[in-house]
Scaffold this active site. Sequence first.
Site, PDB file in Angstrom:
ATOM      1  N   LYS A 142     -53.177 -55.001  20.633  1.00  0.00           N
ATOM      2  CA  LYS A 142     -52.148 -53.960  20.623  1.00  0.00           C
ATOM      3  C   LYS A 142     -51.842 -53.444  22.021  1.00  0.00           C
ATOM      4  O   LYS A 142     -52.752 -53.244  22.824  1.00  0.00           O
ATOM      5  CB  LYS A 142     -52.623 -52.828  19.705  1.00  0.00           C
ATOM      6  CG  LYS A 142     -51.716 -51.641  19.578  1.00  0.00           C
ATOM      7  CD  LYS A 142     -50.290 -51.978  19.222  1.00  0.00           C
ATOM      8  CE  LYS A 142     -50.148 -52.833  17.992  1.00  0.00           C
ATOM      9  NZ  LYS A 142     -48.753 -53.358  17.828  1.00  0.00           N
ATOM     10  N   ARG A 147     -50.449 -54.896   8.198  1.00  0.00           N
ATOM     11  CA  ARG A 147     -50.485 -55.312   9.600  1.00  0.00           C
ATOM     12  C   ARG A 147     -51.943 -55.528   9.964  1.00  0.00           C
ATOM     13  O   ARG A 147     -52.846 -55.253   9.177  1.00  0.00           O
ATOM     14  CB  ARG A 147     -49.746 -54.339  10.531  1.00  0.00           C
ATOM     15  CG  ARG A 147     -49.667 -52.906  10.144  1.00  0.00           C
ATOM     16  CD  ARG A 147     -50.979 -52.196  10.106  1.00  0.00           C
ATOM     17  NE  ARG A 147     -51.708 -52.361  11.356  1.00  0.00           N
ATOM     18  CZ  ARG A 147     -53.006 -52.248  11.514  1.00  0.00           C
ATOM     19  NH1 ARG A 147     -53.782 -51.964  10.460  1.00  0.00           N
ATOM     20  NH2 ARG A 147     -53.589 -52.410  12.659  1.00  0.00           N
ATOM     21  N   GLY A 148     -52.162 -56.019  11.209  1.00  0.00           N
ATOM     22  CA  GLY A 148     -53.514 -56.394  11.596  1.00  0.00           C
ATOM     23  C   GLY A 148     -53.685 -57.885  11.346  1.00  0.00           C
ATOM     24  O   GLY A 148     -53.332 -58.392  10.255  1.00  0.00           O
ATOM     25  N   ASP A 168     -55.385 -60.043  18.349  1.00  0.00           N
ATOM     26  CA  ASP A 168     -54.352 -60.769  17.590  1.00  0.00           C
ATOM     27  C   ASP A 168     -54.340 -62.248  17.904  1.00  0.00           C
ATOM     28  O   ASP A 168     -53.973 -63.072  17.075  1.00  0.00           O
ATOM     29  CB  ASP A 168     -52.982 -60.161  17.848  1.00  0.00           C
ATOM     30  CG  ASP A 168     -52.852 -58.867  17.085  1.00  0.00           C
ATOM     31  OD1 ASP A 168     -53.329 -57.838  17.586  1.00  0.00           O
ATOM     32  OD2 ASP A 168     -52.330 -58.907  15.959  1.00  0.00           O
TER      33      ASP A 168
HETATM   34  O1  MRU Z   1     -49.041 -54.385  15.283  1.00  0.00           O
HETATM   35  P1  MRU Z   1     -50.315 -54.397  14.497  1.00  0.00           P
HETATM   36  O2  MRU Z   1     -50.651 -53.083  13.880  1.00  0.00           O
HETATM   37  O3  MRU Z   1     -50.348 -55.543  13.509  1.00  0.00           O
HETATM   38  O4  MRU Z   1     -51.424 -54.693  15.580  1.00  0.00           O
HETATM   39  C1  MRU Z   1     -52.756 -54.805  15.158  1.00  0.00           C
HETATM   40  C2  MRU Z   1     -53.721 -54.968  16.264  1.00  0.00           C
HETATM   41  O5  MRU Z   1     -53.366 -55.033  17.419  1.00  0.00           O
HETATM   42  C3  MRU Z   1     -55.158 -55.134  15.864  1.00  0.00           C
HETATM   43  O6  MRU Z   1     -55.993 -54.629  16.853  1.00  0.00           O
HETATM   44  C4  MRU Z   1     -55.474 -56.619  15.667  1.00  0.00           C
HETATM   45  O7  MRU Z   1     -54.543 -57.215  14.798  1.00  0.00           O
HETATM   46  C5  MRU Z   1     -56.832 -56.839  15.149  1.00  0.00           C
HETATM   47  S1  MRU Z   1     -56.975 -56.397  13.472  1.00  0.00           S
HETATM   48  C6  MRU Z   1     -58.554 -56.682  12.952  1.00  0.00           C
END
Ligand code: MRU
Length: 346
Positions: free
Chosen positions: A248, A46-47, A237
């Site tokens: 997030k 994820r991320g 994102d």
């Molecule tokens: O749901 P996730 O864990 O994929 O969400 C991730 C985030 O919100 C991160 O802050 C974002 O993707 C930036 S990652 C460098």
Amino acid sequence: MQVETLRWSNSRLELIDQRRLPLEFEYVSCDDATQVADAIRDMVVRGAPAIGCTAAYGVALEAQRHAGAARAPFDAALERAFAVLAASRPTAVNLFWAIARMRERHARCRDDSTQKAAVALLELAHQMRSEDIEINRAIGRHGAARIADGARVMTHCNAGALATAGHGTALGVIRSARDAGKRISVIANETRPYLQGARLTAWEMVQENIPVTLVTDNMAGHLMQQGRIDVIVVGADRIAANGDTANKIGTYIVAVLAERHRIPFYVAAPLSTIDLGIADGSAIPIEERDAAEVTGFRGLRWAPQGVSVFNPAFDVTPAALIAGIVTENGVIDRPDAGKIRGLFGR
Ligand code: MRU
């Protein structure tokens, strides 16, 4: 410690299983685009940048599987791979950016043999992975200049090495500041409901011996009010053309509190997270995830059966609350549409 979030090994893609961290550290393997899409949807990986790089390998795996086939079935298999990967998660624009790059490379190989096309697609996936690490190091350098020696830095979710091919965006800024000799301490919001802060950011910081204090999300206001936070750095994102930023769920609360307490709130993200096709944050698609993430965790249920649940995975922080967006090309202070266009040379 060098965290290899994703790696290519024996013609397979291996991903750290982030669902198991920090209790267990293990890799899972993927052999085709469907397995890769499932791994993205199930949060094995994820991320935003990590999702993009992973999807690129998903396409490369599919190309490898069909290399040697005739052109038409090869192209059809890749079309299915693009579609299955694009349907995995909706908010992180890096996913669609990565698929578009792979699609473009596929199109450029249309006169080559399918074997040659498969090699070219794998090379591009490797390139995107190593570029991501370089980009994060540049983000880290630009961001570190904004972090004072001794700063107490709050972050939300995990925008670390685990959310990228390596180094991280928000945590990349923290790592680079530490590497520049600054004494940094981190306040990690646990990040309900999926606990990326408690599980992943805390784990990364502990691995690196960067002092980290874990707090629950509802403690953020209290800490700011008490003067215990100097600066906030989060990831993103998807950033709209005017700077509105989806990250997030819970990020918006932190940004509003930061404004109230006059604490600079920075977003660290690569240019590939900026979606110039979306004018403002209201058009960013927000993923809704399973109710089970809110009613319990890892098989333990605390909410009553029959309760209805709303589980949006992201929220949008208006550009007006953002002190700066830290990119590989520099910091966009007080972002707006004109400054963002300027960064892309438009
Ligand atoms: O749901 P996730 O864990 O994929 O969400 C991730 C985030 O919100 C991160 O802050 C974002 O993707 C930036 S990652 C460098």
